[in-house]
Structures are given as C-alpha cells and as structure tokens.
Motif scaffolding. Structure first.
Motif, PDB file in Angstrom:
ATOM      1  N   ASP A 120       0.808  -1.230   0.000  1.00 42.69           N
ATOM      2  CA  ASP A 120       0.000   0.000   0.000  1.00 42.69           C
ATOM      3  C   ASP A 120       0.839   1.276   0.000  1.00 42.69           C
ATOM      4  N   TYR A 121       1.998   1.236   0.637  1.00 38.49           N
ATOM      5  CA  TYR A 121       2.816   2.457   0.752  1.00 38.49           C
ATOM      6  C   TYR A 121       3.639   2.753  -0.514  1.00 38.49           C
ATOM      7  N   ASP A 161       3.073   3.644  -3.430  1.00 39.33           N
ATOM      8  CA  ASP A 161       2.736   4.801  -4.277  1.00 39.33           C
ATOM      9  C   ASP A 161       2.743   6.120  -3.498  1.00 39.33           C
ATOM     10  N   TYR A 169      -6.376   3.014  -1.411  1.00 43.44           N
ATOM     11  CA  TYR A 169      -5.209   2.251  -1.872  1.00 43.44           C
ATOM     12  C   TYR A 169      -4.433   2.988  -2.978  1.00 43.44           C
ATOM     13  N   ASN A 170      -5.166   3.709  -3.837  1.00 42.85           N
ATOM     14  CA  ASN A 170      -4.530   4.263  -5.042  1.00 42.85           C
ATOM     15  C   ASN A 170      -4.282   5.756  -4.905  1.00 42.85           C
TER      16      ASN A 170
HETATM   17 CA   LIG Z   1      -1.338   2.826  -1.902  1.00 42.55          CA
END
Ligand SMILES: [Ca+2]
Ligand SMILES: [Ca+2]
Length: 481
Positions: free
Chosen positions: A246-247, A249, A437-438
């Motif tokens: 998750d991290y 980006d 998430y994005n």
């Molecule tokens: Ca993410």
C-alpha cells in the motif's frame, strides 16, 4: 412532553433553521474514546454487534461523514472543546495541555460556555485529555459545575495472564486484551453510564443541564468481561483487509518511498500472527461500550428529559485495525480521521442518515445554535444546524484533520487530500477507492483538484505549544498515544 408540544418543537426547529433557539433544551454530550466506524449505524464492519447504537439510530441523525480535527486524543479533544483548530492553537499532541498554551488557555471551553449562560454542567469519564501538573492531575474538571466520581474497575484485574502481550510494545505502551475479573456492573464505563442515567431522575433547580459522559472503551487496554469475547468466536472473525504494498505509491519528489514500512505495532502483531485476535478484542470492546451506552439511552428515554434533550454522540478519532499497515490512531487516512457521529434533536429527522461533511469542531457552534445561546466568535467551526433540519442538503465544504505541525488532510466527502510538512502529497477518490489504496497525487489528471485543495490548506501554522515535561515522570496513562 406531549406529542403536540414535541411536534411543535420539531416544526419550530425546522422552519427557522437558525434552529429556533430552543431555549432550555438540555444537552447530553457523549464521547467514546478511540471508537472508529465499526458500529452498526456507520457500517464500518458488519461483524460488530452494537444493538443499542442501532436502536438509537432510529431516534437520531447518523452523520456518515464526520471527521476529527486531529487524529489523536489530546489535540482532537482540545480543538473540539475550545472550538479552535490545532494550526491556530499549537496544541498538536497529547503532551500539549490547552491550559498551558498561550492561544487556548483563556478560551471559554464548550462546557464553560454553557455553564456561564444559565446551564448546570456536570460530567463523568474522560472528556478533556488529562495532564499531570504541579497541582495534581488536570482532567478538565474546572470546566464543569459538578463531577461524578465512580469507583469502577478500569479492567486492570485480569483473568490469569492471558491478557498481556508484551511483544506488542510500541512507544512504551503495550497492546493488551483479555477478560476482566470484575463483572460488567463493576466496570468503570458501566458505572459511569449508571451515574449518568441516575442524573435523569434529578432536577437541576429549574436550570437546563449540559451533561458530558466519557466512555473509555474501546481505548486500550481491551479488558472487558469475558462474555463480550464469547460473542466473537475466533474462527469466525475476519480481520480488517491489509494491502502489503500500500505504501509503494506514496513517494517524495525524487520518487523515494515516504514510509519505510509497516508501523512497529503492525509488525509485532504480524510476527505473533495475532491480527485476528486483536481485531476480535477491539470488537468485544466496542460491544461492551455499546452495552454501557444502552444504560444511558434507556434511562433517558424513560425519563422526564426524553423529549427536551439534545444528544450528541461522537468518537474522538478513528482507529486502524491493520488497514494502512497500522494499528492504533494517528496518520491522516480515513480510518483515523472518520469518526462515529450521531445527533438526536427530539422530533427532528429521527432515523435519518446524512452524507453532509462535518467536523467535531463544528459541534461547539452547532450546540450553542440549537440551544439559542449567542454565537462565539472564537469558533473556527461552523454550525450544521441547517443540515440537521435538512439532512439531505448539499454540505460538502472541505473539512480539516491535522496530525502534528503542518501535516493536514482535507476531505469534501469524495476526495481525501493529504499534505505533509515534508512536501509529500496523497489524493484518494472514495467513489472508486474507499480503502484509499490508489494515491492519485502524482497523476496529472488530478492536478486541478489538488490545486483546489491546496488553496484551502491553513496559511498560518502556529508553532507547537509547550510540552508537559511532568507527564513522562508521573503519568503513565498519558503515554498511551
Ligand atoms: Ca497505496
Ligand atoms: Ca482517543
């Protein structure tokens, strides 16, 4: 109150939407420590049983999009009680006492505002964050006329040694869970709830009351009677979703990762393969808190104050249960920034849900608006009395959550924009990505949206007010982050 009178109160409130200065309305102000959206009415986790909150939702407005001014106890509570955002006060952390901060020490806090204008104010449980001082523990009791002292067990008496998980230490504060020796009736929150319930049998010399009740669970440690653990068989519990990359980006301008990896608590829990157990312990604590709230709701409903008491129920910030590779609070993502929020104004839109975007800092001006008290020009928040009168109206001015000096998040109910002091940014679209998430911050298609949010970041950020150096020596409780 007769049906006709109650109906007229409701109509009056709706028609005037300054909400008709309903004089002599009482206020029940309920804080629940570290409760996230894992309650029936908020839909955060359908596994969690909260029958009393579910029932209360039929008599109140559920605010689906309520956010805290800061994602940790002390500054969140200091902001909502003084009516001022952290960036205007310098109260950013649990070590900053609002009574020692130059920008807040002379402000009239919410209970004082009521108490100085004809209300009898009373409290029990945690409302202000407490601080050790040279004069003893400052629990904010100076803000009330009357403080209810109950003696219930905080849950420290444990069955055997099953509750202690020393591997899960983080910042000196362990994560612990287990069954209390004390029966429900002897636990602290239950006794505080009983105290609050008993007040409805009193009168207050003809004055309206402002009663603040603080419920401690689901704050750590997760010590609650065994029956609450039994409601959640371990083999049936599904822990919160986790995205291990998750991290990836979230990067700085050089493309370098901003977060080095999962937080220390998450790693410790993961190492012990205890995610499910910890999720379960939180669920058990939420259901325990719900039972305590039921005592208060039932007593109010049966009392002389059922139809002339505004109830405002809120959590001081959210809590991660593994999402975003984190446990506990802090950070600026939805799981910590969104809070449970329900408001009951008798006769007004009972049983309705609203997607209006509000902040806990808006409670102060809203309550004085609803009760017909004069506006307080020191308030940063804005009254959402109009939204209470019309819960489906558009109400989406971006609202602010802060974590430390110059780290901010803004949300308008669709997008969450995060800006860190070190220049890193995040943007999430909840229409397509509710778990955030994005990260869209580096996608040029969103440049305009980011520019709009950037303009709304605070221009002035007060330096941090003095930290309380006594706490490390004398107050173990304050170490809980
Ligand atoms: Ca993410
Ligand atoms: Ca808290």
């Amino acid at each position: 109150m007769s049906f006709l009178k109650r109906f007229l109160v409701g109509v009056c409130l709706i028609l005037t939407t300054g909400l008709c200065a309903k004089e002599n309305m009482n206020v029940l102000f309920i804080a629940i420590d570290d409760l996230n959206d894992w309650i029936g009415p908020m839909g955060g986790n359908p596994q969690v049983k909260t029958p009393h909150l579910d029932k209360f939702a039929n008599f109140s407005i559920v605010m689906n999009k309520a956010y805290c001014p800061a994602t940790v106890c002390g500054p969140s509570r200091s902001s909502l009680l003084t009516g001022r955002h952290c960036h205007n006060t310098g109260v950013y952390g649990n070590s900053n006492n609002l009574k020692k901060a130059s920008k807040t020490k002379d402000l009239e806090t919410l209970p004082e505002y009521f108490g100085n204008r004809g209300y009898h104010t009373l409290t029990t449980g945690k409302i202000f964050h407490k601080h050790m001082t040279s004069e003893g523990m400052d629990e904010g009791h100076w803000a009330f006329h009357e403080v209810g002292k109950t003696k219930g067990s905080a849950g420290g008496m444990l069955w055997k040694k099953q509750a202690t998980h020393p591997d899960h230490k983080y910042g000196g504060s362990p994560i612990q869970w287990g069954a209390t020796k004390a029966p429900l009736e002897k636990t602290k929150d239950y006794m505080n709830a009983k105290w609050a319930a008993e007040q409805f049998e009193r009168d207050f010399d003809g004055k309206p009351f402002f009663m603040a009740l603080g419920i401690s669970r689901p704050h750590l440690p997760f010590f609650v009677p065994q029956k609450y653990f039994d409601m959640y068989p371990l083999d049936k519990v599904k822990p919160a979703p986790v995205k291990l990359d998750d991290y990836d980006d979230i990067v700085d301008s050089n493309g370098k990762a901003f977060f080095k990896g999962p937080d220390a608590t998450w790693l410790a829990v993961d190492k012990s393969n205890a995610h499910t157990e910890l999720n379960r312990a939180y669920m058990a604590s939420v259901t325990y808190a719900d039972d305590c709230l039921g005592v208060v709701f039932d007593a109010l409903a049966k009392s002389q104050y059922a139809d002339n008491t505004i109830v405002m129920l809120w959590g001081d910030h959210g809590w991660y249960l593994g999402e975003k590779l984190k446990y506990r609070k802090t950070g600026l993502w939805e799981e910590a920034a969104r809070v449970p929020f329900m408001v009951r104004v008798p006769g007004v839109n009972e049983g309705v849900k609203s997607d209006g975007v509000i902040n806990l800092i808006d409670m102060y001006p809203t309550l004085i608006d609803l009760c017909g008290l004069p506006e307080n020009s020191n308030n940063d928040g804005r009254s959402f009395a109009k939204l209470i009168a019309n819960p489906k109206m558009t109400w989406n001015t971006p609202t602010l959550s802060t974590m430390g000096h110059m780290n901010h998040a803004l949300t308008d109910g669709r997008y969450r924009y995060i800006s860190y002091k070190k220049g890193v940014q995040e943007l999430y679209d909840h229409n397509s990505d509710p778990m955030e998430y994005n990260n869209l911050a580096n996608n040029p298609e969103y440049a305009e949206i980011i520019a709009k949010f950037k303009k709304q970041l605070p221009k002035n950020n007060e330096p941090e007010s003095p930290r309380n150096t006594m706490e490390k020596k004398k107050n173990k409780a304050s170490k809980k982050i």
